[in-house]
Design a protein around this motif. Structure first.
Motif, short mmCIF file in Angstrom:
data_model
loop_
_atom_site.label_atom_id
_atom_site.label_comp_id
_atom_site.label_asym_id
_atom_site.label_seq_id
_atom_site.Cartn_x
_atom_site.Cartn_y
_atom_site.Cartn_z
N ALA A 181 0.86 -1.19 0.00
CA ALA A 181 0.00 0.00 0.00
C ALA A 181 0.89 1.23 0.00
CB ALA A 181 -0.92 -0.01 1.21
N LEU A 182 0.64 2.13 -0.94
CA LEU A 182 1.47 3.32 -1.12
C LEU A 182 0.60 4.57 -1.07
CD1 LEU A 182 3.54 2.15 -4.24
CD2 LEU A 182 4.33 2.13 -1.86
N SER A 183 1.12 5.64 -0.49
CA SER A 183 0.48 6.94 -0.65
C SER A 183 0.88 7.48 -2.02
CB SER A 183 0.93 7.90 0.44
OG SER A 183 2.31 8.21 0.28
N TYR A 184 0.19 8.52 -2.47
CA TYR A 184 0.59 9.13 -3.73
C TYR A 184 1.96 9.78 -3.62
CZ TYR A 184 -3.70 8.22 -6.29
OH TYR A 184 -4.74 7.60 -6.97
N ALA A 185 2.31 10.22 -2.42
CA ALA A 185 3.66 10.75 -2.22
C ALA A 185 4.69 9.64 -2.36
CB ALA A 185 3.76 11.40 -0.84
N ASP A 186 4.39 8.45 -1.83
CA ASP A 186 5.28 7.30 -2.00
C ASP A 186 5.44 6.98 -3.49
OD1 ASP A 186 5.47 6.96 0.78
OD2 ASP A 186 3.79 5.55 0.83
N ALA A 187 4.31 6.96 -4.20
CA ALA A 187 4.36 6.64 -5.62
C ALA A 187 5.17 7.68 -6.39
CB ALA A 187 2.94 6.57 -6.19
N ALA A 188 5.01 8.95 -6.02
CA ALA A 188 5.78 10.02 -6.68
C ALA A 188 7.26 9.84 -6.45
CB ALA A 188 5.31 11.38 -6.17
N ALA A 189 7.64 9.43 -5.24
CA ALA A 189 9.05 9.22 -4.94
C ALA A 189 9.62 8.07 -5.77
CB ALA A 189 9.22 8.94 -3.46
N ILE A 190 8.84 7.00 -5.92
CA ILE A 190 9.30 5.87 -6.74
C ILE A 190 9.40 6.29 -8.20
CG2 ILE A 190 8.73 3.55 -7.53
CD1 ILE A 190 7.40 3.09 -4.79
N LEU A 191 8.42 7.03 -8.68
CA LEU A 191 8.48 7.54 -10.05
C LEU A 191 9.72 8.38 -10.28
CD1 LEU A 191 4.73 8.49 -10.45
CD2 LEU A 191 6.00 7.21 -12.17
N THR A 192 10.04 9.25 -9.34
CA THR A 192 11.22 10.10 -9.46
C THR A 192 12.47 9.25 -9.54
OG1 THR A 192 10.14 11.91 -8.25
CG2 THR A 192 12.56 11.90 -8.32
N GLU A 193 12.56 8.23 -8.68
CA GLU A 193 13.74 7.38 -8.64
C GLU A 193 13.90 6.55 -9.91
OE1 GLU A 193 15.50 3.68 -5.96
OE2 GLU A 193 13.93 4.98 -5.13
N VAL A 194 12.79 5.99 -10.39
CA VAL A 194 12.87 5.09 -11.54
C VAL A 194 13.06 5.85 -12.85
CG1 VAL A 194 11.57 3.42 -12.92
CG2 VAL A 194 11.55 3.26 -10.42
N THR A 195 12.36 6.97 -13.00
CA THR A 195 12.40 7.69 -14.28
C THR A 195 13.48 8.77 -14.33
OG1 THR A 195 10.82 9.40 -13.60
CG2 THR A 195 9.92 7.34 -14.49
N GLY A 196 13.93 9.21 -13.15
CA GLY A 196 14.90 10.29 -13.11
C GLY A 196 14.29 11.65 -13.30
N LYS A 197 12.97 11.71 -13.44
CA LYS A 197 12.27 12.98 -13.60
C LYS A 197 11.55 13.31 -12.30
CE LYS A 197 8.53 15.26 -16.14
NZ LYS A 197 7.50 15.14 -17.21
N PRO A 198 11.79 14.49 -11.72
CA PRO A 198 11.16 14.83 -10.44
C PRO A 198 9.63 14.86 -10.55
CG PRO A 198 12.97 16.33 -10.93
CD PRO A 198 12.73 15.53 -12.17
N VAL A 199 8.98 14.15 -9.64
CA VAL A 199 7.53 14.14 -9.53
C VAL A 199 7.18 14.29 -8.05
CG1 VAL A 199 5.38 12.89 -9.96
CG2 VAL A 199 7.32 12.59 -11.51
N ARG A 200 6.25 15.17 -7.75
CA ARG A 200 5.82 15.32 -6.37
C ARG A 200 4.31 15.20 -6.29
NH1 ARG A 200 4.36 20.51 -4.10
NH2 ARG A 200 3.83 22.03 -5.72
N HIS A 201 3.82 15.04 -5.06
CA HIS A 201 2.39 14.95 -4.83
C HIS A 201 1.93 16.16 -4.03
CE1 HIS A 201 -1.09 13.49 -2.20
NE2 HIS A 201 -1.59 13.56 -3.42
N ARG A 202 0.81 16.75 -4.45
CA ARG A 202 0.20 17.84 -3.69
C ARG A 202 -1.24 17.46 -3.38
NH1 ARG A 202 -2.54 22.75 -5.17
NH2 ARG A 202 -2.06 22.41 -7.40
N SER A 203 -1.57 17.46 -2.09
CA SER A 203 -2.92 17.11 -1.68
C SER A 203 -3.74 18.37 -1.48
CB SER A 203 -2.89 16.30 -0.38
OG SER A 203 -4.19 15.88 -0.02
N VAL A 204 -4.98 18.33 -1.94
CA VAL A 204 -5.89 19.48 -1.82
C VAL A 204 -7.17 19.00 -1.14
CG1 VAL A 204 -4.93 20.59 -3.86
CG2 VAL A 204 -6.91 19.07 -4.10
N SER A 205 -8.06 19.94 -0.84
CA SER A 205 -9.32 19.61 -0.19
C SER A 205 -10.26 18.90 -1.17
CB SER A 205 -10.00 20.88 0.32
OG SER A 205 -10.42 21.68 -0.78
#
Length: 260
Positions: A181-205
């Motif tokens: 089970a991953l948060s979207y922030a976790d998924a963004a961190a894995i995406l950044t690591e695997v692809t080499g392109k920075p990806v972040r997660h922003r949570s809104v209401s």
């Protein structure tokens, strides 16, 4: 028994069709051998698609508030069908109307299975709004720190194939997740690591997420989608099952493996 794959060119259906190459692929626009016209909006296509069919992989109509009437009509015509495997969702509760009414209809068949997968890993690729965020470097959701057992559509198809072809019917619901089970922030961190392109997660209401979804979607439907994010934020999808391995004999694919 011949098999009909409704939605056979879609995310799970196309993968299932590769596992069951002799199956009949139901699609609105047949383009090759083995394809047959099937359109939920045109009931006249049902009978020819069902001719000689004993098993059905059923993907309900997309974007329909209450698909139960048309699905019930389809099943009533499926006189030779013995086994139906329904693609539902872990986010859809049982109910008297809407998507939640479909499992009860399928359970009236002699043999059945209801697949309840978590959110697809494929949402991070292709045309999904999350994938657009990946390309832009920022995934925006209303999920907060909530976690999801993201699952590869290929694993869903593998479970479906067994549910359709195993000698003994499953006659059960299958809750299908990936191995973690991953948060979207976790998924963004894995995406950044695997692809080499920075990806972040922003949570809104939830309210802001509704407004974002409402761009191009009916507001009522946008609110439903935003509430699903809210459910994730509350922990509704924070779970992991061993269904893929239990049914297929191999472990579910991880998000990192999916991206590699």
């Amino acid at each position: 028994m011949n098999t009909l794959i409704v939605g056979g060119t879609g995310t799970t259906g196309s993968r299932l069709a590769k596992l069951l190459p002799d199956a009949r692929v139901g699609t609105r626009k047949p383009v090759r051998d083995g394809h047959v016209r099937f359109d939920w909006d045109v009931p006249a296509t049902f009978d020819s698609a069902l001719e000689g069919v004993g098993r059905v992989y059923l993907i309900p109509p997309v974007g329909v508030a209450d698909p139960a009437p048309v699905v019930e009509s389809f099943l009533a015509r499926a006189r030779q069908v013995r086994r139906v495997v329904l693609l539902s969702s872990s986010a859809v509760p049982e109910g008297a109307t809407g998507m939640g009414a479909l499992p009860a209809l399928v359970r009236t068949m002699p043999e059945w299975a209801v697949l309840r997968p978590s959110w697809f890993m494929q949402n991070f690729t292709g045309d999904h709004p999350v994938a657009a965020g990946v390309r832009d470097g920022e995934i925006v959701t209303g999920t907060g720190d909530g976690r999801v057992g993201f699952v590869d559509a290929a694993d869903i198809a593998a479970v479906a194939a067994r549910a359709l072809t195993d000698p003994l019917p499953h006659n059960t619901d299958h809750l299908i997740t990936g191995p973690e089970a991953l948060s979207y922030a976790d998924a963004a961190a894995i995406l950044t690591e695997v692809t080499g392109k920075p990806v972040r997660h922003r949570s809104v209401s939830t309210e802001e997420m509704t407004e974002r979804f409402a761009v191009g979607l009916p507001r009522e439907f946008a609110a439903v989608l935003a509430r699903l994010d809210e459910d994730i934020r509350g922990g509704a999808e924070d779970r992991v099952t061993t269904t893929v391995e239990d049914v297929t004999g191999r472990p579910a694919r991880s998000f990192r493996e999916f991206l590699s």
